[in-house]
Design a protein around this motif. Structure first.
Motif, PDB file in Angstrom:
ATOM      1  N   MET A 148      -9.535 -19.177 -27.596  1.00  0.00           N
ATOM      2  CA  MET A 148      -8.304 -18.584 -27.037  1.00  0.00           C
ATOM      3  C   MET A 148      -7.997 -19.207 -25.685  1.00  0.00           C
ATOM      4  SD  MET A 148      -8.664 -14.528 -27.559  1.00  0.00           S
ATOM      5  CE  MET A 148      -7.113 -14.146 -26.791  1.00  0.00           C
ATOM      6  N   GLU A 149      -9.050 -19.347 -24.897  1.00  0.00           N
ATOM      7  CA  GLU A 149      -8.948 -19.951 -23.567  1.00  0.00           C
ATOM      8  C   GLU A 149      -8.395 -21.385 -23.685  1.00  0.00           C
ATOM      9  OE1 GLU A 149      -9.150 -19.077 -19.932  1.00  0.00           O
ATOM     10  OE2 GLU A 149     -10.283 -17.580 -21.042  1.00  0.00           O
ATOM     11  N   PHE A 173     -13.363 -16.401 -28.488  1.00  0.00           N
ATOM     12  CA  PHE A 173     -12.858 -16.096 -27.145  1.00  0.00           C
ATOM     13  C   PHE A 173     -12.562 -17.379 -26.370  1.00  0.00           C
ATOM     14  CE2 PHE A 173     -13.625 -15.184 -22.659  1.00  0.00           C
ATOM     15  CZ  PHE A 173     -12.881 -14.042 -22.479  1.00  0.00           C
ATOM     16  N   MET A 180      -8.042 -14.772 -31.596  1.00  0.00           N
ATOM     17  CA  MET A 180      -8.180 -13.315 -31.700  1.00  0.00           C
ATOM     18  C   MET A 180      -8.608 -12.907 -33.097  1.00  0.00           C
ATOM     19  SD  MET A 180      -5.018 -11.696 -29.644  1.00  0.00           S
ATOM     20  CE  MET A 180      -5.208  -9.958 -29.893  1.00  0.00           C
ATOM     21  N   ILE A 219      -4.115 -19.189 -29.727  1.00  0.00           N
ATOM     22  CA  ILE A 219      -4.573 -17.944 -29.099  1.00  0.00           C
ATOM     23  C   ILE A 219      -4.746 -16.846 -30.148  1.00  0.00           C
ATOM     24  CG2 ILE A 219      -3.949 -16.131 -27.466  1.00  0.00           C
ATOM     25  CD1 ILE A 219      -2.409 -18.290 -25.914  1.00  0.00           C
ATOM     26  N   ILE A 272     -12.208 -13.392 -33.518  1.00  0.00           N
ATOM     27  CA  ILE A 272     -13.020 -12.344 -32.894  1.00  0.00           C
ATOM     28  C   ILE A 272     -13.061 -11.101 -33.774  1.00  0.00           C
ATOM     29  CG2 ILE A 272     -13.180 -10.809 -30.909  1.00  0.00           C
ATOM     30  CD1 ILE A 272     -11.966 -13.024 -29.250  1.00  0.00           C
ATOM     31  N   GLN A 307     -18.041 -14.747 -32.049  1.00  0.00           N
ATOM     32  CA  GLN A 307     -17.002 -14.057 -31.268  1.00  0.00           C
ATOM     33  C   GLN A 307     -16.756 -14.762 -29.945  1.00  0.00           C
ATOM     34  OE1 GLN A 307     -17.984  -9.886 -30.980  1.00  0.00           O
ATOM     35  NE2 GLN A 307     -16.909  -9.482 -32.881  1.00  0.00           N
ATOM     36  N   VAL A 308     -17.842 -15.214 -29.322  1.00  0.00           N
ATOM     37  CA  VAL A 308     -17.690 -15.919 -28.058  1.00  0.00           C
ATOM     38  C   VAL A 308     -16.900 -17.203 -28.260  1.00  0.00           C
ATOM     39  CG1 VAL A 308     -18.944 -17.202 -26.310  1.00  0.00           C
ATOM     40  CG2 VAL A 308     -19.701 -14.950 -26.961  1.00  0.00           C
ATOM     41  N   ALA A 343     -22.217 -12.307 -32.644  1.00  0.00           N
ATOM     42  CA  ALA A 343     -21.775 -12.384 -31.249  1.00  0.00           C
ATOM     43  C   ALA A 343     -21.418 -13.818 -30.850  1.00  0.00           C
ATOM     44  CB  ALA A 343     -22.865 -11.835 -30.338  1.00  0.00           C
ATOM     45  N   ALA A 355     -17.852 -16.371 -17.163  1.00  0.00           N
ATOM     46  CA  ALA A 355     -17.846 -15.684 -18.457  1.00  0.00           C
ATOM     47  C   ALA A 355     -18.864 -16.323 -19.381  1.00  0.00           C
ATOM     48  CB  ALA A 355     -16.449 -15.731 -19.075  1.00  0.00           C
TER      49      ALA A 355
END
Lengths: 224, 488
Positions: free
Chosen positions: A164-165, A161, A145, A141, A148, A157-158, A154, A194
Motif C-alpha cells: 500500500m505504501e 501494508f 488492503m 493501494i 491484508i 499482512q505486513v 502476519a 514501522a
C-alpha cells in the motif's frame, strides 16, 4: 490517443505503472512466503525506476533522494529484514492456503475498475500520463488492503501494508513529482520505524500465541 | 517563537533521555518534570499568541493560531497531570512484576515521544508533516498497547497497528491529492503543501479533486478519531494498554485526529462552496454516536466501556463540526476541552479502581466508596460529568450542540437525545454497583493521588458554571477561523 504518440518517457512511466499493478496481483496470489518477499522487492525496484525516470525527465533532482530512499528501504532493507525474520522464526517453507483465491483475483480486478471510475474527475484536468497513474496507484493501494483482509499470516499482512505504501509513493511521484523533501523524509522515517516494529511484533505474536496466524488473535470480542 | 521551539524540543529531549534512564526509580519524577516544563512553555506560547495573534515561524514550518494553541495547551496540561498519575502507577506495575526495566524505559521514552508527535501534529503548518506526526503517534504508542505482553494485549497492539496503519495510509493518499490540486494553482512551489498558503488559495483549488481528497482524508483520520465503522481498534487499545496510556490516547490522540479533519474541512469548504464535507462528517458522527451508546451496555471491561464513551463523544464532536455554523462549532471546540479533561480524569480514577479491585472486570469491581471514598466519589462524579449532567462543562457544550442542531436539523435531535439517554443508562447501570455495591471481603484501599482527577473535575465544573473570558474569546477566535463568523 495512441500510446505511440506519447513521448518516450511517458510511455515508459505507463509501462512501469502497468508492471507495478501486475506485481500487486502477483503479491495477492502468491502463497509461498519467501517468493512473496522477493515479489515485494521487485515491486520496490519498479517504483525505484519510476522515481528515477520522473526525476530525470522533470528535472526535479530532489526526487533522486526519494528514489534512493525507496531503493534502500523497499528494495533492500525491508525485504532483507523480513527474510531474516522468516528464517529466524523458521517459517520459510510455510505455504498459506488462501480460500477462494479466484474470487479474490476477480475482486482485485473489480478494484482496478473502481479506481479508474474514482479517478475519472481527476483525469479530466490532467495530462495523459497522470490520468492512468493515479488510477493505478489507487488500485495498488486498494489491492494492498484486500491482501491484508484476505491473508491470515502476519508476514503476508505486513507485505500487503508495505505494498500500500508503494502505491502511495507511486501516486506522489507520478502525479505531483514527489512530495516536498521534508515530507518524503518523514514518511520514509515512519516506514522504517514501522518495518522495525513489525519485526518486534512477529516475535511478540509468536511468543504470545505460538504461531504467526492472526486467526488465533481472537480473544477480544465485542460481546462475550 | 522561542516558546514554540521549546515546547517541541523539551519532549524530544525527554524521549531521548528517558530511553536511557527510564528504569531509574526517579524516572517518573523526571517524566513529570519534563511534562511540567513543556506545560509552562506552552502556556508562554499561548500568552504570545493571545497578545500577538497567529504566529508563523520564519521557515513557515510551524503555524500557531487560536484554533491550535488551545489544543496545544490542553495537550501539555493533560500530559502533565497524567504524568503525576503515571509515576506511582507504573512503579506499582513494576513492583507486581507486570513490566521489567527494559519496558519501563520503553514506556517513559514513548510517553514523551507520543506527546512530541501530538505537539508537532498540532503546531505544524505542513499538511504532509501533519500526516507524518499522526502516523508517528501510532508508532509511538503501538508497543505501549502490547506492553504487558499478554495474548490479549498483543492482539490489541496488532489490531491497532494494522487498522490505524491502513486507515492513515488513506489519509496520505488524500494529502497527495490535495498537493496535486495545489500544484495546479501554484506550480513548482515548495510551499504548496503549507496550510497557511493553501488556505489563502482555497477558492482556486479544483473542487472535484478536493472532494475525492476529503473522502480519503475523512476515512483516514476518521480511523484515528474512532468513527464507526472504523472504530474496532479503539476499545482494544484502550483496554489492554497501561492506564496512563488510555488516558492520553482518549484525551489527546482522538482530539488531534479530529483537529486534522477540521483543518482540511476549512480548506475544502471555500473550494466547494457547499457543505458536502460537513454532511459526510455529520453522517459518520451520528452513526458513531448512536452505535457507541448502544455498545456501552454490552461491555464487561471497565476501560472498554469508557472507550466506547470516547467514541460516542468523538462522534458527537464530528457531527457538530459537520453542522458548521458558529454555535455548533463553538460547542464542539468547548466539548473537545471538557471531554479531554473529564475522560482523562475518569481513566486515571479507573486505574486506581483497578488497583483496588485487582481486576478491570466490571463484575468484580465493587464497593469503591466503602473501600476508598476518594476513588469512589471521583469515579461517580467523573461519570456524572461525562454523562452530561449540569453543572459540569460537558452539559454546557452538549446544550450548545443540541441548540445548534435544533436550529438547523431539528429531526436529528431525536436520535441524538435518545442515544444520550441510552448512553447514560449504560454508564450508570455499570457504574452504580461498582461504586455503591458491597465490597468483597479483604478489599483494601491503595495509595492513590487523586489531585490530578480533582483538578480536572474542578476545571470542568468551572467551565460548566462560567467560561473564563480569555478562553471564551479564544474559542470564539477559533470559531471565526473555522466557519468565518464568531459567536460572541
Amino acid at each position: 490517443m495512441q500510446m505511440a504518440a506519447l513521448p518516450l518517457s511517458e510511455q515508459m512511466i505507463l509501462t512501469l505503472a502497468a508492471l507495478i499493478l501486475f506485481t500487486s496481483f502477483l503479491l495477492l496470489a502468491q502463497t509461498r512466503i519467501v517468493t512473496l518477499i522477493h515479489t515485494f522487492a521487485w515491486q520496490g525496484a519498479l517504483l525505484f525506476f519510476a522515481t528515477v525516470l520522473v526525476a530525470i525527465v522533470s528535472g526535479r533532482h530532489h526526487l533522486l533522494i526519494s528514489a534512493g530512499l525507496t531503493l534502500a528501504l523497499k528494495v533492500f532493507f525491508i525485504p532483507w529484514q523480513l527474510r531474516r525474520l522468516v528464517v529466524r522464526l523458521d517459517i520459510r517453507r510455510d505455504v498459506e492456503t488462501v480460500g477462494s483465491s479466484s474470487l479474490i483475483m476477480i475482486g482485485a480486478g473489480a478494484l482496478v475498475l473502481f479506481s479508474y471510475y474514482v479517478a475519472l474527475p481527476i483525469r479530466e484536468l490532467s495530462m495523459l500520463s497522470t490520468r492512468n497513474t493515479i488510477a493505478i496507484s489507487l488500485a495498488v493501494i486498494l489491492i494492498g488492503m484486500l491482501m491484508i483482509i484476505t491473508r491470515r499470516k502476519a508476514v503476508a499482512q505486513v507485505i500487503g501494508f508495505m505494498s500500500m505504501e508503494n502505491g502511495l509513493m507511486f501516486a506522489a511521484v507520478s502525479a505531483t513529482y514527489g512530495m516536498p523533501m521534508v515530507v518524503e523524509l518523514g514518511v520514509a522515517f515512519d516506514v522504517l520505524v514501522a518495518a522495525i516494529l513489525f519485526g518486534v511484533f512477529f516475535f511478540q505474536i509468536r511468543n504470545g500465541i505460538g504461531s504467526l496466524n492472526v486467526d488465533h488473535l481472537n480473544r477480544l470480542n465485542e460481546v462475550d | 517563537m522561542s516558546a514554540l521551539y521549546l515546547t517541541l524540543v523539551l519532549p524530544l529531549f525527554g524521549t531521548l533521555l528517558l530511553s536511557l534512564i527510564g528504569h531509574w526509580r526517579s524516572a517518573g519524577a523526571i517524566n513529570l518534570a519534563i511534562c511540567t516544563a513543556t506545560f509552562v512553555t506552552s502556556l508562554l506560547l499561548a500568552i504570545d499568541v493571545f497578545n500577538q495573534g497567529p504566529l508563523l515561524s520564519p521557515d513557515k514550518m510551524f503555524y500557531v493560531d487560536a484554533f491550535n494553541v488551545y489544543l496545544i495547551l490542553l495537550n501539555a496540561f493533560v500530559g502533565m497531570t497524567t504524568a503525576v498519575f503515571s509515576g506511582p502507577y507504573m512503579a506499582h506495575e513494576l513492583e507486581i512484576g507486570r513490566v521489567d526495566d527494559q519496558r519501563m524505559r520503553l514506556y517513559y521514552s514513548m510517553y514523551q515521544g507520543f506527546l512530541l508527535t501530538m505537539l508537532v501534529a498540532l503546531s505544524t503548518n505542513n499538511l504532509g508533516l501533519l500526516w507524518v506526526a499522526v502516523e508517528g503517534a501510532t508508532l509511538a504508542t503501538v508497543l505501549l498497547v502490547s506492553l504487558y505482553r499478554t495474548p490479549e494485549s498483543i492482539e490489541a497492539g496488532w489490531k491497532y497497528f494494522m487498522i490505524c496503519g491502513v486507515g492513515i495510509a488513506q489519509a496520505l493518499f488524500g494529502t497527495v491529492l490535495i498537493y496535486f490540486a495545489a500544484e495546479r494553482v501554484l506550480p513548482g512551489s515548495e510551499e504548496s503543501l503549507l496550510w497557511s498558503v493553501l488556505h489563502q488559495h482555497a477558492t482556486e483549488l479544483e473542487p472535484a479533486v478536493l472532494t475525492l481528497a476529503f473522502v480519503f482524508l475523512l476515512v483516514g483520520y476518521g480511523t484515528k478519531i474512532g468513527l464507526v465503522p472504523l472504530h474496532n481498534w479503539l476499545p482494544d487499545a484502550h483496554s489492554e494498554g497501561p492506564t496512563p496510556m488510555s488516558a492520553i490516547l482518549s484525551g489527546l490522540l482522538l482530539n488531534v485526529a479530529l483537529y486534522a479533519v477540521v483543518r482540511f474541512k476549512m480548506l475544502i469548504d471555500p473550494a466547494l462552496g457547499s457543505n458536502l464535507a460537513g454532511n459526510m462528517m455529520m453522517g459518520f458522527g451520528l452513526l458513531s454516536f448512536v452505535v457507541a451508546s448502544l455498545l456501552l451496555h454490552r461491555q464487561r471491561d471497565v476501560k472498554r466501556m469508557f472507550s466506547y464513551s470516547s467514541i460516542e463523544h468523538m462522534g458527537l464532536m464530528t457531527f457538530a463540526f459537520g453542522i458548521g455554523g458558529p454555535l455548533a462549532t463553538f460547542g464542539a471546540l468547548l466539548h473537545m476541552i471538557v471531554h479531554s479533561l473529564t475522560k482523562s480524569a475518569i481513566f486515571i480514577t479507573v486505574g486506581h479502581a483497578a488497583h483496588v479491585a485487582g481486576t478491570q472486570s466490571i463484575d468484580k469491581i465493587r464497593g469503591l466508596i466503602r473501600t476508598q471514598p476518594a476513588v469512589g466519589w471521583c469515579f461517580l462524579l467523573g461519570t456524572v460529568a461525562i454523562a452530561g449532567f449540569p453543572p459540569f462543562g460537558v452539559f454546557t457544550s452538549e446544550f450548545l450542540l443540541f441548540t445548534a442542531t435544533i436550529k438547523s436539523w431539528p429531526w436529528l435531535v431525536i436520535p441524538l437525545l435518545c442515544s444520550l439517554g441510552i448512553a447514560f443508562a449504560g454508564l450508570f447501570r455499570h457504574v452504580q454497583p461498582m461504586v455503591f455495591g458491597e465490597p468483597p471481603a479483604g478489599q483494601v484501599a491503595v495509595k492513590a493521588n487523586m489531585w490530578p482527577v480533582i483538578l480536572h473535575l474542578l476545571l470542568v465544573l468551572w467551565l460548566g458554571i462560567a467560561i473564563p473570558g480569555v478562553l471564551a474569546s479564544w474559542i470564539d477566535q477559533a470559531t471565526t477561523m473555522v466557519v468565518g463568523k464568531g459567536l460572541l
